[in-house]
Design a protein around this motif. Structure first.
Motif, PDB file in Angstrom:
ATOM      1  N   ARG A  99      39.099  41.349  36.795  1.00  0.00           N
ATOM      2  CA  ARG A  99      37.909  40.918  36.065  1.00  0.00           C
ATOM      3  C   ARG A  99      37.801  39.399  36.024  1.00  0.00           C
ATOM      4  O   ARG A  99      36.715  38.839  36.074  1.00  0.00           O
ATOM      5  N   GLN A 100      38.958  38.736  35.904  1.00  0.00           N
ATOM      6  CA  GLN A 100      38.957  37.284  35.858  1.00  0.00           C
ATOM      7  C   GLN A 100      38.562  36.674  37.203  1.00  0.00           C
ATOM      8  O   GLN A 100      38.182  35.508  37.274  1.00  0.00           O
ATOM      9  N   ARG A 101      38.617  37.464  38.282  1.00  0.00           N
ATOM     10  CA  ARG A 101      38.358  36.930  39.621  1.00  0.00           C
ATOM     11  C   ARG A 101      37.044  37.441  40.227  1.00  0.00           C
ATOM     12  O   ARG A 101      36.800  37.255  41.423  1.00  0.00           O
ATOM     13  N   LYS A 102      36.198  38.061  39.416  1.00  0.00           N
ATOM     14  CA  LYS A 102      34.967  38.626  39.960  1.00  0.00           C
ATOM     15  C   LYS A 102      34.062  37.558  40.572  1.00  0.00           C
ATOM     16  O   LYS A 102      33.433  37.777  41.608  1.00  0.00           O
ATOM     17  N   LYS A 103      34.012  36.419  39.915  1.00  0.00           N
ATOM     18  CA  LYS A 103      33.174  35.348  40.450  1.00  0.00           C
ATOM     19  C   LYS A 103      33.709  34.863  41.798  1.00  0.00           C
ATOM     20  O   LYS A 103      32.950  34.562  42.725  1.00  0.00           O
ATOM     21  N   GLU A 104      35.031  34.798  41.887  1.00  0.00           N
ATOM     22  CA  GLU A 104      35.671  34.403  43.145  1.00  0.00           C
ATOM     23  C   GLU A 104      35.352  35.404  44.251  1.00  0.00           C
ATOM     24  O   GLU A 104      35.020  35.010  45.386  1.00  0.00           O
ATOM     25  N   PHE A 105      35.410  36.693  43.945  1.00  0.00           N
ATOM     26  CA  PHE A 105      35.105  37.719  44.936  1.00  0.00           C
ATOM     27  C   PHE A 105      33.635  37.664  45.339  1.00  0.00           C
ATOM     28  O   PHE A 105      33.287  37.925  46.501  1.00  0.00           O
ATOM     29  N   TYR A 137      47.349  40.618  24.115  1.00  0.00           N
ATOM     30  CA  TYR A 137      47.456  39.329  24.794  1.00  0.00           C
ATOM     31  C   TYR A 137      46.351  39.161  25.830  1.00  0.00           C
ATOM     32  O   TYR A 137      45.649  38.144  25.863  1.00  0.00           O
ATOM     33  N   PHE A 138      46.176  40.163  26.686  1.00  0.00           N
ATOM     34  CA  PHE A 138      45.163  40.071  27.739  1.00  0.00           C
ATOM     35  C   PHE A 138      43.753  40.019  27.152  1.00  0.00           C
ATOM     36  O   PHE A 138      42.889  39.308  27.670  1.00  0.00           O
ATOM     37  N   LYS A 139      43.539  40.779  26.068  1.00  0.00           N
ATOM     38  CA  LYS A 139      42.213  40.768  25.455  1.00  0.00           C
ATOM     39  C   LYS A 139      41.892  39.406  24.854  1.00  0.00           C
ATOM     40  O   LYS A 139      40.785  38.885  25.005  1.00  0.00           O
ATOM     41  N   GLN A 140      42.871  38.796  24.162  1.00  0.00           N
ATOM     42  CA  GLN A 140      42.644  37.477  23.593  1.00  0.00           C
ATOM     43  C   GLN A 140      42.449  36.435  24.692  1.00  0.00           C
ATOM     44  O   GLN A 140      41.631  35.517  24.555  1.00  0.00           O
ATOM     45  N   ARG A 194      41.142  37.004  27.622  1.00  0.00           N
ATOM     46  CA  ARG A 194      39.801  37.190  28.175  1.00  0.00           C
ATOM     47  C   ARG A 194      38.730  36.652  27.240  1.00  0.00           C
ATOM     48  O   ARG A 194      37.803  35.948  27.659  1.00  0.00           O
ATOM     49  N   GLU A 195      38.851  36.973  25.944  1.00  0.00           N
ATOM     50  CA  GLU A 195      37.846  36.520  24.992  1.00  0.00           C
ATOM     51  C   GLU A 195      37.859  35.005  24.847  1.00  0.00           C
ATOM     52  O   GLU A 195      36.804  34.372  24.704  1.00  0.00           O
TER      53      GLU A 195
END
Length: 660
Positions: free
Chosen positions: A82-88, A557-560, A562-563
């Motif tokens: 999800r963090q790399r969607k813009k990159e893709f 941890y991952f949710k924080q 991301r937010e």
């Protein structure tokens, strides 16, 4: 530029993001290899008396751990993607195909997996030695555990991560194909809409939770649970699950709405942290519900297995109070057994003979003994004096009896609640000591006591079988019945290091068992089985609880992370408007406190009510268990506190890195 070159450049350019994913993979390898190496450790296997039970238990636990790791890594990969969607999206715009992007992700997974495997196996080997020593300590064995890297454990770990590499590649392909190109560029800019809370549903959430707590607090021995168990379970399940969901979906939103309507709402920084939370209620509902219920499950599991472990040590002694006890046989056999025990490595501390009268109970045995099917046929009548002498020797002076005339006390060992009857409500117990007697002798049962004079009959191979039914009667009644009754004698030995006397027990049992139906009981026959089983259960469950806690921490941890990344722009605007970093830190602490505290409190409440009224109330006569539960709750609070502090620190660093 080849895909491999592009992969290497991606790792170098986004090292911080990759490092989080790499850390998750390493933890997964460590967990799997630690447990696998322990399962194949020769030192551990050679020490155990019940090796097959250990293998079966570890196999089941390893399957659960295997599934945990797969789900955890897939969750981490989902966040990573999800963090790399813009990159893709950029790669797709430049002409790369979906297959090429998936292949690139596969290369990255292999690269990260290779580093994870080497690092995780090395660290896992060290941890397996430490956990092996812990397991031996729980079982109270003095066995040295060597550092080992079993080939079976290495093979299973490599196989697991090859499987993960394939699954991750499929997951990545699905995620890339599922989203349109325009969405990829705006993947991080979506904003949840605030829900409109209902005061009625908010009240319903509290009603459901309170209803569940009330039903649980009635106790499993209450008429509600005994007569309406199914309905009670449904009320508890709906109350806890439904109430928790509505609490975060409606009550939390309603509470934020109430805060927003206060006159002083715009004073201080209240408007800053509450407004952000109102937009997150919809997206956080399932996560917070899951965290609450999962926390309750972790605490409940940990408390249950710890209580079981603590109880087993004392319960084994209560069930088998005599180190070695057997029915007296002929003089020659008794002499042979006495010589065998005396010549063993276990010095004899005490030897006494207990004489009991054999009888048959003519009244309902369930009135006298709980679960009468667990008892050997017939009834043993023991004199008050002989019973008191034995409890005095054991140091149980508070268990003495004082009986008059036809009064009796049944040793209903294992009963959940001891029952001392009132003077006008004494059950009648009919006893016949001679089959030719015209009438039975009638006793008044003054108490049904949870105590063992003669423990369960045992076998070195099959452990516990059944227990003798013992009725303690007054000395006067005993002397009166002795003239026309058949007496049976029992030889009772107290020996040194009884818990490790399995070999001696096998020899004694082999001789006693030659007489069909002869009673035999040994503490050692059950101790190793019970302690190894409870220790393995505690160890495996503790390991699973540790993994579950880590997985739960990772979800938070991952949710924080991301937010915080999504709100970076909003905090940058606040910085430009003059809000300093100190004020931003205060807003973050209050915002995350609202996210952390409710799930923790609900999780603790759910688990405490179940533990208190379903477990602790049934083992009230075992001291110190409440302190054990409070210790586990305290440890969980501490873990949660550390997680909260680290999350606020991480959140602050992310949102201020462009405003600092």
């Amino acid at each position: 530029m080849s895909l491999l070159d592009l992969t290497v450049r991606n790792v170098k350019r986004n090292f911080r993001l990759y490092s989080i994913y790499l850390f998750s993979m390493i933890i997964g390898v460590i967990i799997h290899f630690t447990f696998s190496a322990l399962m194949f450790n020769g030192d551990v296997l050679d020490t155990l008396s019940n090796r097959q039970n250990f293998k079966n238990g570890v196999t089941i636990a390893s399957v659960v751990i295997f599934l945990f790791i797969i789900l955890f890594i897939l969750y981490a990969n989902s966040f990573f993607m999800r963090q790399r969607k813009k990159e893709f999206g950029m790669y797709l715009l430049l002409g790369l195909s979906e297959r090429q992007i998936t292949l690139m992700v596969f290369y990255e997974t292999l690269f990260i997996g290779a580093i994870s495997l080497v690092t995780g196996i090395l660290l896992g080997g060290l941890l397996s030695k430490l956990f092996g020593m812990l397991l031996m300590n729980l079982m109270q064995y003095d066995q040295v555990i060597s550092l080992s890297f079993p080939i079976q454990a290495i093979g299973s770990t490599v196989g697991l991560f090859l499987l993960l590499a394939f699954i991750i590649s499929v997951q990545s392909l699905v995620m890339v194909r599922r989203v349109q190109l325009v969405e990829l560029f705006h993947a991080k800019e979506k904003m949840e809409k605030p829900i409109k809370p209902s005061s009625l549903l908010a009240i319903l959430a509290i009603i459901l939770l309170v209803s569940a707590f009330i039903v649980i607090s009635r106790g499993i021995e209450s008429a509600m649970w005994q007569d309406h168990a199914t309905v009670s379970m449904i009320v508890v399940a709906v109350g806890i699950i439904g109430g928790t969901y509505l609490f975060f979906r409606q009550f939390a939103g309603w509470l934020l709405q109430v805060i927003a309507r206060r006159k002083k709402y715009h004073e201080g920084n209240t408007v800053l942290w509450t407004s952000s939370l109102r937009f997150q209620v919809r997206g956080n509902t399932l996560n917070l519900t899951f965290i609450s219920l999962f926390s309750a499950a972790i605490i409940l599991l940990t408390c249950f297995v710890t209580i079981n472990y603590k109880v087993q040590f004392e319960a084994t002694g209560r069930n088998l109070p005599n180190d070695i006890a057997f029915e007296s046989l002929d003089a020659a056999t008794n002499g042979k057994l006495d010589s065998l025990i005396g010549a063993s490595a276990h010095a004899v501390k005490d030897h006494r003979t207990l004489i009991a009268l054999t009888a048959e109970q003519t009244t309902d045995k369930e009135v006298t003994f709980d679960n009468s099917d667990y008892y050997l046929p017939g009834l043993l009548l023991v004199a008050e004096k002989d019973y008191n002498d034995m409890v005095d020797y054991r140091g149980h002076g508070d268990r003495r009896v004082d009986l008059q005339a036809r009064e009796a006390v049944s040793l209903s060992q294992g009963t959940d609640v001891e029952n001392r009857y009132s003077a006008g409500n004494l059950p009648k117990v009919g006893v016949q000591t001679n089959s030719t007697a015209a009438t039975a002798t009638e006793f008044e049962l003054v108490e049904r006591r949870d105590y063992a004079l003669l423990g369960w009959s045992t076998d070195p191979l099959t452990s516990m079988d059944k227990k003798p039914a013992v009725l303690v009667i007054s000395d006067e009644a005993y002397q009166e019945l002795r003239e026309n009754a058949t007496a049976k004698s029992f030889e009772i030995y107290a020996i040194e290091d009884a818990k490790n006397a399995e070999a001696l027990s096998k020899e004694v049992h082999a001789i006693v068992s030659q007489t069909e139906g002869a009673y035999y009981s040994s503490f050692a026959d059950v101790y190793s089985v019970q302690i190894e089983s409870s220790s393995l259960l505690l160890f495996a469950s503790g390991f699973l609880a540790l993994i579950a806690t880590f997985a739960l921490a990772s979800v938070i941890y991952f949710k924080q992370l991301r937010e915080a990344t999504e709100e970076q722009r909003q905090y940058a605007i606040l910085g430009k408007l003059g809000v300093n970093n100190r004020e931003i830190s205060s807003v973050i602490r209050k915002q995350l406190l609202f996210v952390f505290v409710p799930p923790l409190l609900l999780g603790v409440l759910h688990s405490w009510f179940i533990i208190k009224y379903s477990i602790l109330d049934s083992v009230q006569d075992f001291p110190g268990l409440v302190n054990v539960v409070f210790g586990i709750l305290g440890a969980y609070f501490l873990i949660y506190l550390l997680l909260y502090l680290s999350s606020t620190s991480l959140y602050y660093k992310i949102v201020t890195q462009k405003t600092a």
